[in-house]
Design a protein around this motif. Structure first.
Motif, short mmCIF file in Angstrom:
data_model
loop_
_atom_site.label_atom_id
_atom_site.label_comp_id
_atom_site.label_asym_id
_atom_site.label_seq_id
_atom_site.Cartn_x
_atom_site.Cartn_y
_atom_site.Cartn_z
N GLN A 78 1.20 4.76 -3.61
CA GLN A 78 2.68 5.58 -3.75
C GLN A 78 3.79 5.07 -3.07
N GLY A 79 4.94 5.06 -4.01
CA GLY A 79 6.01 4.30 -3.64
C GLY A 79 6.92 5.71 -2.91
N VAL A 80 7.97 5.45 -2.21
CA VAL A 80 8.60 6.23 -1.53
C VAL A 80 10.39 5.70 -1.52
N VAL A 81 11.27 6.71 -1.54
CA VAL A 81 12.72 5.95 -1.71
C VAL A 81 13.02 6.63 -0.20
N ASN A 82 13.96 5.86 0.46
CA ASN A 82 14.43 6.01 1.81
C ASN A 82 13.22 6.68 2.66
N ASP A 83 11.92 6.29 2.66
CA ASP A 83 10.99 6.55 3.35
C ASP A 83 10.50 8.10 3.55
N SER A 84 11.11 8.82 2.42
CA SER A 84 11.01 10.25 2.52
C SER A 84 10.50 10.85 1.31
N GLU A 85 11.18 10.69 0.15
CA GLU A 85 10.87 11.18 -0.92
C GLU A 85 10.03 10.48 -1.95
N LYS A 86 8.91 11.06 -2.46
CA LYS A 86 7.93 10.09 -3.35
C LYS A 86 8.77 9.67 -4.44
N ALA A 87 8.26 8.61 -4.66
CA ALA A 87 8.72 7.79 -5.87
C ALA A 87 7.55 7.50 -6.98
N ARG A 88 7.94 6.19 -7.59
CA ARG A 88 6.87 5.65 -8.62
C ARG A 88 5.61 5.39 -7.99
N THR A 89 4.53 5.26 -8.64
CA THR A 89 3.34 4.60 -8.12
C THR A 89 3.06 3.45 -9.07
N THR B 72 0.78 -1.32 -0.03
CA THR B 72 0.09 0.09 -0.05
C THR B 72 0.73 1.31 0.11
N ASP B 73 0.36 2.46 0.15
CA ASP B 73 1.11 3.72 0.16
C ASP B 73 2.26 3.52 1.14
N GLY B 74 3.30 4.07 0.62
CA GLY B 74 4.51 4.20 1.58
C GLY B 74 5.45 2.96 1.26
N PHE B 75 5.26 2.22 0.29
CA PHE B 75 6.23 1.14 0.04
C PHE B 75 7.43 1.74 -0.39
N GLU B 76 8.63 0.90 -0.09
CA GLU B 76 9.95 1.32 -0.48
C GLU B 76 9.98 0.93 -2.11
#
Length: 184
Positions: free
Chosen positions: A47-58, A14-18
């Motif tokens: 919504q993915g994230v990189v290093n739990d901070s910046e938004k990445a690919r969905t 779900t949202d927040g996956f690395e």
């Protein structure tokens, strides 16, 4: 290399996956010929994230958690990220899915923070595992033997620590799936 054309892999996220912990093993499985299905709380893009901070690919899930029939899959893959497993462990059906795979002795692979779902499903007691450092106390408190290794395989359970371990994690996942299908 065994053909994974008949392999059916379920990913829960779900949202927040690395980002790398979902996309990289998923791509390795697809490249090996496996059929991969993504399930989430809803079928809206997650919504993915990189290093739990910046938004990445969905990525858009294929089905909802409630639509998952674990009998249709050979393996469960659980990517990390802090938010992803934290949200999923609050979803009763996500925890049931983990339990069903473990009860059926199917392969369950979890990386980074994803072992939180294993703790929530109460399936790590007496098992040898690894994870992101901040999850290790939770695993120990749930009865697991925690080690600091790239990949730990304990029967049907595969765990890994962090994004840097993804190549070894993906290799272990594919080899376990190949072995499982060869025995079937």
């Amino acid at each position: 290399m065994a053909d994974l054309a008949n392999a059916r892999v379920l990913i829960l996220a779900t949202d927040g996956f690395e980002e790398s912990e979902l996309f990289d093993p998923r791509q390795a499985l697809l490249d090996a010929g496996a059929n991969v299905t993504l399930a989430s709380i809803k079928t809206d893009p997650i919504q993915g994230v990189v290093n739990d901070s910046e938004k990445a690919r969905t990525i858009t899930p294929d089905l909802t958690l409630d639509a998952v029939d674990t009998e249709e899959f050979d393996m469960l893959l659980l990517p990390g990220g802090v938010g992803n497993p934290d949200k999923l462990r609050m979803q009763e059906r996500a925890v049931e899915i983990v339990s069903e795979f473990m009860d059926d002795d199917k392969i369950v692979a979890a990386i980074c923070h994803a072992p939180w779902l294993l703790v929530e499903a109460d399936v790590v007691d007496g098992r040898r595992v690894t994870s992101w450092p901040s999850v290790r106390t939770d695993l120990e408190n749930a009865g697991a033997e925690v080690v600091d290794e790239q990949v730990v395989i304990d029967g049907n359970l595969i765990t890994s620590r962090k994004p840097d371990d993804i190549p070894a994690f993906s290799k272990a996942v594919i080899e376990a799936l190949q072995s499982e299908l060869a025995e079937a």
